[in-house]
Design a protein around this motif. Sequence first.
Motif, PDB file in Angstrom:
ATOM      1  N   GLY A  31       0.833  -1.189   0.000  1.00 10.38           N
ATOM      2  CA  GLY A  31       0.000   0.000   0.000  1.00 10.38           C
ATOM      3  C   GLY A  31       0.865   1.235   0.000  1.00 10.38           C
ATOM      4  O   GLY A  31       2.083   1.157   0.190  1.00 10.38           O
ATOM      5  N   TRP A  54      -1.634  -1.142   6.689  1.00  8.83           N
ATOM      6  CA  TRP A  54      -1.249  -0.478   5.453  1.00  8.83           C
ATOM      7  C   TRP A  54      -2.474  -0.314   4.566  1.00  8.83           C
ATOM      8  O   TRP A  54      -3.514  -0.962   4.768  1.00  8.83           O
ATOM      9  CB  TRP A  54      -0.157  -1.275   4.733  1.00  8.83           C
ATOM     10  CG  TRP A  54      -0.545  -2.704   4.488  1.00  8.83           C
ATOM     11  CD1 TRP A  54      -1.168  -3.236   3.397  1.00  8.83           C
ATOM     12  CD2 TRP A  54      -0.359  -3.801   5.402  1.00  8.83           C
ATOM     13  NE1 TRP A  54      -1.377  -4.582   3.561  1.00  8.83           N
ATOM     14  CE2 TRP A  54      -0.896  -4.960   4.770  1.00  8.83           C
ATOM     15  CE3 TRP A  54       0.202  -3.915   6.671  1.00  8.83           C
ATOM     16  CZ2 TRP A  54      -0.887  -6.209   5.392  1.00  8.83           C
ATOM     17  CZ3 TRP A  54       0.210  -5.169   7.288  1.00  8.83           C
ATOM     18  CH2 TRP A  54      -0.313  -6.292   6.644  1.00  8.83           C
ATOM     19  N   GLY A  55      -2.360   0.552   3.577  1.00  9.51           N
ATOM     20  CA  GLY A  55      -3.468   0.763   2.658  1.00  9.51           C
ATOM     21  C   GLY A  55      -3.141   1.864   1.668  1.00  9.51           C
ATOM     22  O   GLY A  55      -2.091   2.503   1.743  1.00  9.51           O
ATOM     23  N   ASP A  56      -4.045   2.094   0.739  1.00  9.51           N
ATOM     24  CA  ASP A  56      -3.842   3.133  -0.265  1.00  9.51           C
ATOM     25  C   ASP A  56      -4.118   4.523   0.294  1.00  9.51           C
ATOM     26  O   ASP A  56      -3.764   5.526  -0.320  1.00  9.51           O
ATOM     27  CB  ASP A  56      -4.746   2.872  -1.474  1.00  9.51           C
ATOM     28  CG  ASP A  56      -4.319   1.627  -2.246  1.00  9.51           C
ATOM     29  OD1 ASP A  56      -3.108   1.315  -2.215  1.00  9.51           O
ATOM     30  OD2 ASP A  56      -5.178   0.975  -2.851  1.00  9.51           O
ATOM     31  N   GLU A 114      -7.236   4.003   5.678  1.00  9.28           N
ATOM     32  CA  GLU A 114      -7.292   2.548   5.524  1.00  9.28           C
ATOM     33  C   GLU A 114      -6.249   1.863   6.403  1.00  9.28           C
ATOM     34  O   GLU A 114      -6.527   0.829   7.034  1.00  9.28           O
ATOM     35  CB  GLU A 114      -7.064   2.154   4.067  1.00  9.28           C
ATOM     36  CG  GLU A 114      -8.224   2.429   3.136  1.00  9.28           C
ATOM     37  CD  GLU A 114      -7.909   2.003   1.708  1.00  9.28           C
ATOM     38  OE1 GLU A 114      -6.836   1.390   1.481  1.00  9.28           O
ATOM     39  OE2 GLU A 114      -8.719   2.295   0.820  1.00  9.28           O
ATOM     40  N   ALA A 115      -5.052   2.428   6.448  1.00  6.31           N
ATOM     41  CA  ALA A 115      -3.971   1.851   7.251  1.00  6.31           C
ATOM     42  C   ALA A 115      -4.320   1.891   8.738  1.00  6.31           C
ATOM     43  O   ALA A 115      -4.097   0.914   9.469  1.00  6.31           O
ATOM     44  CB  ALA A 115      -2.668   2.580   6.985  1.00  6.31           C
ATOM     45  N   MET A 158      -6.981  -0.702   9.631  1.00  2.00           N
ATOM     46  CA  MET A 158      -6.424  -2.050   9.739  1.00  2.00           C
ATOM     47  C   MET A 158      -5.750  -2.250  11.090  1.00  2.00           C
ATOM     48  O   MET A 158      -5.894  -3.306  11.728  1.00  2.00           O
ATOM     49  CB  MET A 158      -5.421  -2.305   8.615  1.00  2.00           C
ATOM     50  CG  MET A 158      -4.865  -3.725   8.610  1.00  2.00           C
ATOM     51  SD  MET A 158      -3.575  -4.005   7.359  1.00  2.00           S
ATOM     52  CE  MET A 158      -4.545  -3.918   5.852  1.00  2.00           C
TER      53      MET A 158
END
Length: 516
Positions: free
Chosen positions: A399, A459-461, A465-466, A469
């Motif tokens: 991500g 993690w994430g875009d 989002e991160a 999680m």
Amino acid sequence: MKRRIKAAAVKDANGVLHTARMHDDTGVEGERGFLLNDGSFVDRYEGMKVARESGQLMDDEGREDLHSRMTMMDDYPEDIGDTTDEKQDDDISTKTVLFVCNPLFVDMATRLARDFKKVYLHVPVAGSFPTMNHGMVGYGLEGVELVDNMWDKFDEIDLFVFPDLGHAALQVQLEKMGKRVWGARYGEELEIYRDVTKELMEKEGLPIQPWKMMTGMKALREYLQTHENQHIKINKWRGVTESFFAPRYDIVAPKLDEIAAKLGAFQEVLEFIVEDDLPDKVEIGLDCYCIDGKYPKNTLCGIEVKDLGYVGEMMPYKDIPEPITRWTDTMAKYMGRAGYRGFLSNEIRIGKDKEPYMIDATCRAPCPPNELYQELYTNLSEIIWHGANGVLVEPIPAGKFGVEVILKSAWAEKNWQQISFDPKYRRNIKLFNAVNVDDNYYIVPQDDEMIEIGAVVGWGDTLEEAIEMVKEAGDTIEGYGIKFNVGPVEKAKEQVAKIEEFGVSPFSIESEKEQS
């Protein structure tokens, strides 16, 4: 092993290799040649000979044909013309690793165990009265086998991994014996000997805050009685004390008494580094890895945020403002000479004058964010495998953003700490000083006064989002006295806004100012 070309290479005036698909892409002047799969550098004449012998080029093809093929390759692909046996050479699922570390890093071995054929874990134990609490850390962890004597497995080992400090001479010797080695080698001295690093930085013209070196507790006490807002650090002996801040002498006097009691007769022998505070500046850091003086083109850059932990973003190295990369760029030639092939982070404080003060070099897996990039770098094992052979492989991130929150427990400082969580979040939860006994995870006390027991990563875009999680994984954690706190995302945005005020922010995180 049949020799074959891995990349076009240019050796600069300092002997540092710069690699790319084409020589001009390296952006440096120097001796042109090629990097081979055995880590050696050959000139262009020898390189063409190797290419033909390996089947990368036919007899009627020339140099331009080779570059044309390299341009169509990924960064470090399997070479054309390999036999099945030769392709096995870089198939990490057939390779065996020896992971040598102190108890803090044992959980990283489980990350490598997901990709390699076998991972042995060696936690060095010394002293006349060894204890299981130290030497058995890592017991029962997934995919890992503890070994007491690393030399018993020497012939089996394809790769030695050293994520921490203190093994430079061993790394160099193993390399001389023909083994692949991931580690800082003598580059670790940049972290271990802070005064030497400062002198080197001064020589290179890098900015340094006012500092002094003094010997003994008496000299330190006298100095702090007349100087406020000082940072106190020491070389090498981290077990004596971590770095600490002294706003005034009367506030830190109890801490000084504690250090003196620990040192005993050594209290007038130990040297202290004392640094002036740098007010009105914010901290930012590059968290990457270095292969013979080269850094990845796509790297992790992050900040530590109060009540949130670490927030990082993957970004092109070339797009990071020059003040933030000045230290790594300047020290590249030193890293090249040291044969540095390992993790590297730095802590930079920067203000309105845009002068980057590098306050600490971390020449090992940093905490944070090594726990984060164990998962953020989906190809971490390939990075280490090829990097140990002098080939820099770019990270493939899961991500764009990553977040890490440290787990704490005052109980764990002196006692065994049991910890449980939903197994589906095992990859998000990284444990320090860990063992698994009868399917139960424990944090084993190490007499190091640490209340940090692990980390939760996400993690994430997007940053949101991160963080989500991290919250999902962390909310499943149970254990006596364990503290898991995640602050609001606005905390990170406030920190980014401060960096933006100075005109040196590399982040794409939307600041509060931009929102308004």
